[in-house]
Design an enzyme around this catalytic site. Structure first.
Site, PDB file in Angstrom:
ATOM      1  N   ARG A 114      10.771  -0.173  11.453  1.00 33.20           N
ATOM      2  CA  ARG A 114       9.658   0.060  12.375  1.00 33.20           C
ATOM      3  C   ARG A 114       9.699  -0.911  13.551  1.00 33.20           C
ATOM      4  NH1 ARG A 114       4.454   0.433   8.555  1.00 33.20           N
ATOM      5  NH2 ARG A 114       3.602  -0.679  10.351  1.00 33.20           N
ATOM      6  N   ARG A 124      -9.983   0.416   8.371  1.00 37.55           N
ATOM      7  CA  ARG A 124      -9.588  -0.934   8.752  1.00 37.55           C
ATOM      8  C   ARG A 124     -10.709  -1.677   9.475  1.00 37.55           C
ATOM      9  NH1 ARG A 124      -3.710   0.352   8.765  1.00 37.55           N
ATOM     10  NH2 ARG A 124      -2.545  -1.519   9.215  1.00 37.55           N
ATOM     11  N   ARG A 160      11.666  -5.039   5.532  1.00 39.61           N
ATOM     12  CA  ARG A 160      11.351  -3.646   5.159  1.00 39.61           C
ATOM     13  C   ARG A 160      12.181  -2.629   5.946  1.00 39.61           C
ATOM     14  NH1 ARG A 160       5.147  -1.799   5.442  1.00 39.61           N
ATOM     15  NH2 ARG A 160       5.181  -2.556   7.583  1.00 39.61           N
ATOM     16  N   LYS A 197       0.830  -1.211   0.000  1.00 40.02           N
ATOM     17  CA  LYS A 197       0.000   0.000   0.000  1.00 40.02           C
ATOM     18  C   LYS A 197       0.869   1.269   0.000  1.00 40.02           C
ATOM     19  CE  LYS A 197      -1.972  -1.124   3.930  1.00 40.02           C
ATOM     20  NZ  LYS A 197      -1.276  -2.400   4.249  1.00 40.02           N
ATOM     21  N   ARG A 204      -0.986  -8.526  13.433  1.00 41.17           N
ATOM     22  CA  ARG A 204      -1.551  -7.593  12.443  1.00 41.17           C
ATOM     23  C   ARG A 204      -2.306  -8.338  11.351  1.00 41.17           C
ATOM     24  NH1 ARG A 204       3.997  -4.921  11.663  1.00 41.17           N
ATOM     25  NH2 ARG A 204       3.173  -3.754   9.913  1.00 41.17           N
TER      26      ARG A 204
END
Ligand code: ADP
Ligand code: ADP
Length: 215
Positions: free
Chosen positions: A161, A88, A127, A13, A172
């Protein structure tokens, strides 16, 4: 044009939103980015959200919808907004309808990035981003062209993160399955869902999204 990018963590996203901002002058409204900024600044919202985010659970609907409402008023979203990571939950989807309605706007497309969950753990744990300009990278799929130097701004500092660890990722994913994926029928009933294969390369995903937007 207002669009939602919908998909589990790591679906791409943020990557696609950043590209659309560059190429089409759209505005990216990422509740994740807004919440991380609030945590960093130590605002009341940030203090409330920090532990919830680190655990990989969802922050309250009231908080995120308020953040989006404020941002819709303060930013110049004439070229259109990309909702990244919002809504969400069903309550958030209904709140967004009201927020847009109140401003005489409507939702054009919900782009569902369809992905395989196992591959996402790999995407998320690899990431990282430039600490200075926020450009996104990946240990295996997108290293800086020159090792240790950001392609975009030349910075040598990168960050990861706090919630991009396997345990938080599993939570998640479960939140996505339990609370976010169930809002798809709501949008299906409005005829706005466009499904894109998020497992393809970044370029192929980009092309598929462009086809939806230009149709
Ligand atoms: P990702 O890009 O991995 O999907 P985000 O950056 O969108 O993650 O969100 C990070 C965290 O911020 C989420 O795990 C959740 O705790 C919180 N968050 C972000 N957006 C929302 C939202 N719309 N509703 C509730 N919590 C949110
Ligand atoms: P999200 O915002 O949905 O959580 P990101 O856009 O941050 O996801 O992507 C997660 C990671 O996967 C990033 O490191 C990014 O560079 C990488 N990535 C994004 N799209 C793809 C893709 N189509 N193929 C391989 N890696 C990708």
């Amino acid at each position: 044009m207002n669009i939602i990018l919908l998909g589990p963590p790591g679906a791409g996203k943020g990557t696609q939103a950043a590209r659309l901002v560059d190429e089409r002058g759209m505005v990216q409204l990422s509740t994740g980015d807004m919440l991380r900024a609030a945590v960093k600044a130590g605002t009341p919202v940030g203090l409330q959200a920090k532990a919830v985010m680190e655990a990989g659970e969802l922050v309250s609907d009231a908080i995120v919808s308020a953040l989006i409402g404020e941002r819709l008023d303060s930013t110049d979203a004439q070229g259109g907004a990309i909702f990244d990571g919002y809504p969400r939950t069903q309550a958030q989807a209904e709140a967004l309808d009201r927020l847009l309605d109140e401003r005489g706007q409507k939702l054009d497309h919900v782009i569902e990035l369809a992905v395989d969950e196992e591959a996402l753990v790999d995407r998320i744990t690899g990431r990282f981003t430039c600490a200075s300009c926020g450009e996104g990278y990946h240990d295996r799929y997108k290293q800086p062209l020159k090792a240790g130097t950001c392609d975009v701004c030349g910075s040598h500092e990168f960050k990861r993160r706090a919630d991009d660890n396997e345990e938080s990722v599993r939570t998640r994913m479960a939140e996505y399955r339990g609370k976010t994926a169930p809002i798809l029928p709501y949008y299906d009933a409005k005829g706005v869902v466009r499904r894109v294969d998020g497992m393809a390369s970044v370029e192929t995903v980009s092309k598929a999204i462009d086809e939806v937007l230009d149709a």
